[in-house]
Design an enzyme around this catalytic site. Structure first.
Site, PDB file in Angstrom:
ATOM      1  N   VAL A  99      86.462  70.067  15.494  1.00 55.44           N
ATOM      2  CA  VAL A  99      87.210  69.152  14.627  1.00 55.44           C
ATOM      3  C   VAL A  99      86.465  67.822  14.650  1.00 55.44           C
ATOM      4  O   VAL A  99      86.253  67.245  15.724  1.00 55.44           O
ATOM      5  CB  VAL A  99      88.671  68.975  15.097  1.00 55.44           C
ATOM      6  CG1 VAL A  99      89.418  68.016  14.169  1.00 55.44           C
ATOM      7  CG2 VAL A  99      89.382  70.322  15.154  1.00 55.44           C
ATOM      8  N   HIS A 100      86.045  67.369  13.477  1.00 51.95           N
ATOM      9  CA  HIS A 100      85.167  66.199  13.373  1.00 51.95           C
ATOM     10  C   HIS A 100      85.889  65.131  12.552  1.00 51.95           C
ATOM     11  O   HIS A 100      86.209  65.360  11.386  1.00 51.95           O
ATOM     12  CB  HIS A 100      83.872  66.641  12.673  1.00 51.95           C
ATOM     13  CG  HIS A 100      82.750  65.666  12.790  1.00 51.95           C
ATOM     14  ND1 HIS A 100      82.676  64.521  12.046  1.00 51.95           N
ATOM     15  CD2 HIS A 100      81.652  65.671  13.590  1.00 51.95           C
ATOM     16  CE1 HIS A 100      81.560  63.866  12.381  1.00 51.95           C
ATOM     17  NE2 HIS A 100      80.930  64.540  13.304  1.00 51.95           N
TER      18      HIS A 100
END
Lengths: 85, 165
Positions: B84-85
């Site tokens: 998850v960025h």
């Protein structure tokens, strides 16, 4: 077996994008690739493991290639590292 | 690492990966970063967030909180590995505008808050707050299907994943 090393020059180190691009590149080859520091290497075809290395600027990265196309893979990896990291 | 009971359960039903925050799902082609837009790292979805907390998309273990706190990886109980960025090119903020709410190796539940971010600060640096989420180990599974949605929150499923038979 072929071993290469590279000192990371990018101030951001190996963050998500270059890690992913490198894993993608190496996954095209049949040989096994281990990557990391001298003491701690992981499967270089597993993105989550490569990111977890969290290598920073100035760290020396080692890659060990083993298999029929090891030479081609090591050359491609070195070229990628020089132009991206 | 996980018990055989969990493995047995996962064989019988698809694995759900939920949205990591409240917001709107956007087309991958609208992500201002080729690597994510072209799903180079693996099957990718993207959320334009409408609140400031990013949560666990699955129950599992936090593998990594990036040094700069702009991203995390989590491994689900069924061994789905997810990145998850938060935002695009936010590595350059060097941790400013991000606060980690958990530690590496913590076991978390789907929906638990993981990172708080300051959307106004990120925007003030002319960076996008779009949150790409990537399945990092697609080849370990039979099938990874993306589920399209519009408005999402942490109850909205965005991937359905089938274990190998």
């Amino acid at each position: 077996m072929v071993e290469i090393s590279y000192v990371i020059t990018d101030p951001r180190g190996i963050h998500a994008r270059p890690a992913g691009q490198l894993v993608k590149l190496l996954s095209k080859y049949k040989c096994s690739v281990q990557m990391g520091t001298k003491e701690n290497k992981v499967d270089a075809k597993r993105l989550i493991a490569v990111m977890k290395l969290a290598l920073a600027q100035g760290n020396e990265l080692f890659l060990v290639f083993d298999g029929e196309d090891e030479k081609a893979a090591s050359e491609a990896a070195l070229e990628f590292l020089k132009s991206n990291l | 690492m996980f018990g055989s009971f969990a493995k047995m359960l996962s064989k019988n039903k698809d694995i759900a990966v939920n949205a990591p925050c409240k917001g709107k799902m956007i087309d991958n082609s609208d992500i201002p970063d080729e690597t994510f837009a072209d799903s180079i790292l693996g099957p990718t979805v993207a959320i334009m967030p409408s609140d400031n907390t990013v949560c666990a998309p699955v129950s599992g273990k936090i593998i990594q909180l990036f040094r700069t706190k702009h991203a995390f990886t989590i491994c689900s109980q069924e061994n789905v590995e997810i990145l998850v960025h938060i935002g695009i090119n936010t590595v350059d903020l060097n941790g400013q505008g991000f606060e980690a709410l958990v530690n590496e190796n913590d076991e978390v539940k789907q929906g638990d808050p993981i990172i708080k971010f300051d959307a106004d600060f990120i925007k003030s640096k002319n960076l996008s707050t779009i949150i790409p989420m990537v399945i990092c180990n697609e080849s370990d599974f039979e099938q990874v299907n993306k589920i399209n949605a519009d408005d999402v929150d942490t109850h909205t499923q965005l991937f359905s994943i089938q274990a190998k038979k």
